[in-house]
Design a protein around this motif. Structure first.
Motif, mmCIF file in Angstrom:
data_model
loop_
_atom_site.group_PDB
_atom_site.id
_atom_site.type_symbol
_atom_site.label_atom_id
_atom_site.label_comp_id
_atom_site.label_asym_id
_atom_site.label_seq_id
_atom_site.Cartn_x
_atom_site.Cartn_y
_atom_site.Cartn_z
ATOM 1 N N ILE A 1 0.704 -1.205 0.040
ATOM 2 C CA ILE A 1 -0.076 -0.039 0.251
ATOM 3 C C ILE A 1 0.907 1.233 -0.098
ATOM 4 O O ILE A 1 1.576 1.255 1.129
ATOM 5 C CB ILE A 1 -0.849 -0.165 1.133
ATOM 6 C CG1 ILE A 1 -1.847 -1.243 1.306
ATOM 7 C CG2 ILE A 1 -1.724 1.443 1.120
ATOM 8 C CD1 ILE A 1 -2.502 -1.661 2.397
ATOM 9 N N THR A 2 0.867 2.128 -1.254
ATOM 10 C CA THR A 2 1.601 3.316 -1.455
ATOM 11 C C THR A 2 0.683 4.412 -1.017
ATOM 12 O O THR A 2 -0.354 4.459 -1.721
ATOM 13 C CB THR A 2 2.551 3.354 -2.604
ATOM 14 O OG1 THR A 2 3.078 1.921 -2.925
ATOM 15 C CG2 THR A 2 3.175 4.492 -2.695
ATOM 16 N N VAL A 3 1.193 5.326 -0.190
ATOM 17 C CA VAL A 3 0.401 6.539 0.169
ATOM 18 C C VAL A 3 1.314 7.683 -0.152
ATOM 19 O O VAL A 3 2.346 7.847 0.404
ATOM 20 C CB VAL A 3 -0.060 6.560 1.739
ATOM 21 C CG1 VAL A 3 -0.697 7.818 1.731
ATOM 22 C CG2 VAL A 3 -0.561 5.344 2.082
ATOM 23 N N VAL A 4 0.817 8.550 -1.105
ATOM 24 C CA VAL A 4 1.530 9.631 -1.655
ATOM 25 C C VAL A 4 1.125 10.677 -1.116
ATOM 26 O O VAL A 4 -0.233 11.121 -0.783
ATOM 27 C CB VAL A 4 1.383 9.821 -3.270
ATOM 28 C CG1 VAL A 4 2.043 10.976 -3.555
ATOM 29 C CG2 VAL A 4 1.972 8.335 -4.035
ATOM 30 N N ILE A 5 1.945 11.655 -0.129
ATOM 31 C CA ILE A 5 1.531 12.776 0.662
ATOM 32 C C ILE A 5 2.222 14.092 0.030
ATOM 33 O O ILE A 5 3.430 14.023 -0.113
ATOM 34 C CB ILE A 5 2.125 12.346 1.893
ATOM 35 C CG1 ILE A 5 1.344 11.064 2.588
ATOM 36 C CG2 ILE A 5 1.817 13.418 2.891
ATOM 37 C CD1 ILE A 5 1.717 10.727 3.857
ATOM 38 N N SER A 6 1.323 14.918 0.239
ATOM 39 C CA SER A 6 1.958 16.352 -0.216
ATOM 40 C C SER A 6 2.066 17.207 0.914
ATOM 41 O O SER A 6 2.754 18.265 0.779
ATOM 42 C CB SER A 6 1.116 17.120 -1.495
ATOM 43 O OG SER A 6 -0.298 17.259 -0.928
ATOM 44 N N SER B 1 6.568 11.312 -0.348
ATOM 45 C CA SER B 1 6.173 12.506 -0.688
ATOM 46 C C SER B 1 5.940 12.633 -1.933
ATOM 47 O O SER B 1 6.316 11.861 -2.772
ATOM 48 C CB SER B 1 7.394 13.416 -0.328
ATOM 49 O OG SER B 1 8.190 13.258 -1.373
ATOM 50 N N LYS B 2 5.029 13.702 -2.439
ATOM 51 C CA LYS B 2 4.577 13.734 -3.693
ATOM 52 C C LYS B 2 5.760 14.053 -4.591
ATOM 53 O O LYS B 2 5.926 13.565 -5.844
ATOM 54 C CB LYS B 2 3.509 14.994 -3.918
ATOM 55 C CG LYS B 2 2.920 15.063 -5.258
ATOM 56 C CD LYS B 2 2.015 16.355 -5.282
ATOM 57 C CE LYS B 2 1.472 16.300 -6.506
ATOM 58 N NZ LYS B 2 0.520 17.601 -6.543
ATOM 59 N N ARG B 3 6.924 14.583 -4.056
ATOM 60 C CA ARG B 3 7.957 15.325 -4.909
ATOM 61 C C ARG B 3 8.635 13.826 -5.221
ATOM 62 O O ARG B 3 9.074 13.792 -6.273
ATOM 63 C CB ARG B 3 8.720 16.148 -4.262
ATOM 64 C CG ARG B 3 9.899 16.753 -4.957
ATOM 65 C CD ARG B 3 10.996 17.446 -4.139
ATOM 66 N NE ARG B 3 11.507 16.804 -3.037
ATOM 67 C CZ ARG B 3 11.991 17.216 -1.869
ATOM 68 N NH1 ARG B 3 11.616 18.606 -1.303
ATOM 69 N NH2 ARG B 3 12.551 16.383 -1.105
ATOM 70 N N ASP B 4 8.838 13.219 -4.275
ATOM 71 C CA ASP B 4 9.671 11.910 -4.397
ATOM 72 C C ASP B 4 9.077 11.024 -5.433
ATOM 73 O O ASP B 4 9.906 10.040 -6.216
ATOM 74 C CB ASP B 4 9.989 11.181 -3.198
ATOM 75 C CG ASP B 4 11.247 12.058 -2.293
ATOM 76 O OD1 ASP B 4 11.759 12.904 -2.934
ATOM 77 O OD2 ASP B 4 11.212 11.681 -1.131
ATOM 78 N N TYR B 5 7.652 11.034 -5.129
ATOM 79 C CA TYR B 5 6.930 10.005 -6.184
ATOM 80 C C TYR B 5 7.116 10.581 -7.557
ATOM 81 O O TYR B 5 7.276 9.587 -8.386
ATOM 82 C CB TYR B 5 5.519 9.845 -5.651
ATOM 83 C CG TYR B 5 4.636 9.074 -6.305
ATOM 84 C CD1 TYR B 5 4.717 7.706 -6.026
ATOM 85 C CD2 TYR B 5 3.555 9.439 -7.331
ATOM 86 C CE1 TYR B 5 3.850 6.793 -6.865
ATOM 87 C CE2 TYR B 5 3.023 8.460 -7.921
ATOM 88 C CZ TYR B 5 2.875 7.290 -7.564
ATOM 89 O OH TYR B 5 1.979 6.533 -8.537
ATOM 90 N N LYS B 6 6.991 11.537 -7.814
ATOM 91 C CA LYS B 6 7.210 12.113 -9.503
ATOM 92 C C LYS B 6 8.651 11.894 -9.722
ATOM 93 O O LYS B 6 8.691 11.223 -11.021
ATOM 94 C CB LYS B 6 6.887 13.500 -9.463
ATOM 95 C CG LYS B 6 5.339 14.096 -9.189
ATOM 96 C CD LYS B 6 5.435 15.667 -9.390
ATOM 97 C CE LYS B 6 3.968 15.983 -9.336
ATOM 98 N NZ LYS B 6 3.668 17.446 -9.389
ATOM 99 N N ARG B 7 9.569 11.938 -8.970
ATOM 100 C CA ARG B 7 10.912 11.636 -9.094
ATOM 101 C C ARG B 7 11.090 10.397 -9.636
ATOM 102 O O ARG B 7 11.534 9.883 -10.472
ATOM 103 C CB ARG B 7 11.843 12.118 -8.227
ATOM 104 C CG ARG B 7 13.568 11.985 -8.545
ATOM 105 C CD ARG B 7 14.287 12.463 -7.557
ATOM 106 N NE ARG B 7 13.787 13.626 -6.757
ATOM 107 C CZ ARG B 7 14.107 14.076 -5.354
ATOM 108 N NH1 ARG B 7 14.663 13.233 -4.780
ATOM 109 N NH2 ARG B 7 13.549 15.094 -4.886
ATOM 110 N N LEU B 8 10.633 9.325 -8.813
ATOM 111 C CA LEU B 8 10.492 7.821 -8.923
ATOM 112 C C LEU B 8 9.848 7.460 -10.188
ATOM 113 O O LEU B 8 10.436 6.731 -11.150
ATOM 114 C CB LEU B 8 10.039 7.024 -7.747
ATOM 115 C CG LEU B 8 10.739 7.136 -6.771
ATOM 116 C CD1 LEU B 8 9.807 6.180 -5.540
ATOM 117 C CD2 LEU B 8 11.811 6.387 -6.957
#
Length: 95
Positions: A41-46, A83-90
């Motif tokens: 379960i991946t939770v993307v948090i901004s 984090s949203k930023r790290d998720y986008k980077r991945l």
């Protein structure tokens, strides 16, 4: 009305982490190294990750397990908070 696995996970996570801005929640069934079923379960948090009480994050498995049992879901929940930023980077690096 019977709720789907994704709906139950999303509702439970959002309720437990009230006040946190959550951009996305994904649920991926898988098999652990021992062959037992797991749920990634991946939770993307901004929201500011540092402002979230770590006890709220580490208790998610304990909070989620009874909800999954009510659905008859055998998978053990394994949470990833990003984090949203790290998720986008991945996502960008994977492309």
């Amino acid at each position: 009305m019977v709720k789907s696995l994704e709906e139950v996970v999303e509702q439970t996570v959002r309720q437990h982490l009230q006040g946190t801005t959550i951009d996305a929640i994904t649920v991926q069934p898988d098999e652990g190294s021992d062959g037992d079923p797991v749920l990634w379960i991946t939770v993307v948090i901004s929201s500011d990750m540092g402002a979230i009480d770590p006890r709220r994050l580490t208790s998610m498995g304990r909070i989620m397990r009874p909800e999954l049992e009510d659905l008859g879901e055998p998978g053990f929940p394994i949470f990833r908070f990003i984090s949203k930023r790290d998720y986008k980077r991945l996502k960008h690096e994977a492309a």
